[in-house]
Design a protein around this motif. Structure first.
Motif: not given
Length: 175
Positions: A12, A127-128, A131, A137, A140-141
């Motif tokens: 991450y 990125v997805t 996470l 989610r 963090d996104l």
């Protein structure tokens, strides 16, 4: 929900860092381009030249954005594709640093657009995938997406351009 720790979720944080660095390079490559065309290349119509470079950049960005997503899904090797995308963008900046000419600027627009387009689609998928926690989610996104503004906030490109040697140095650092 506590913020993820780098030691527990290194993928991450690598994704976060790559987004900051890629956007810093892209920002340096595009923000000062009009001044580069005027001050270094001495284009007679810098606004028209900027329009041409921007259109080339956008076409390449759109094409590889789609292509990058398709290839990423087919291969599942997102990190390798991110590295290729970053290398294309680095090559664009290195080209402008080494050979500041109009043909180099056109080639740089192709490389920068191709690299950034591929990066945008593949990085979002990566990125997805990394996470840290399903329950956070969105947060963090959001942090990763906000990270792309960090280079602008610190004005690194302006500092390099103003105090460390001009456009060639800016593009060399960007690479």
């Amino acid at each position: 929900m506590p913020f993820p720790r780098p030691r527990e979720h290194p993928d991450y944080f690598w994704a976060l860092l790559s987004r900051v660095l890629i956007n810093a390079g892209n920002l340096a490559g595009t923000t000062y381009l009009l001044y580069f065309l005027t001050d270094v290349l001495h284009r007679g119509d810098p606004d028209g030249s900027l329009l041409i470079l921007t259109l080339v950049y956008l076409v390449c960005c759109a094409a590889t954005g789609h292509l990058g997503g398709v290839v990423s899904d087919a291969l599942g090797r997102r990190r390798d594709l991110i590295a290729v995308a970053g290398a294309l963008q680095g090559a664009a900046a290195a080209l402008l640093a080494a050979a500041p000419t109009w043909p180099s600027a056109l080639a740089g627009a192709v490389l920068l657009g191709a690299g950034y387009g591929a990066f945008l689609s593949v990085d979002q998928a990566l990125v997805t995938d990394v996470l840290p926690d399903r329950r956070s989610r969105a947060r963090d996104l959001g942090v990763v997406n906000a990270a792309q503004n960090v280079p602008l906030a610190f004005g690194v490109a302006w500092v390099v351009l103003t105090y460390f040697g001009g456009y060639r140095t800016l593009y060399a650092v960007s690479a």
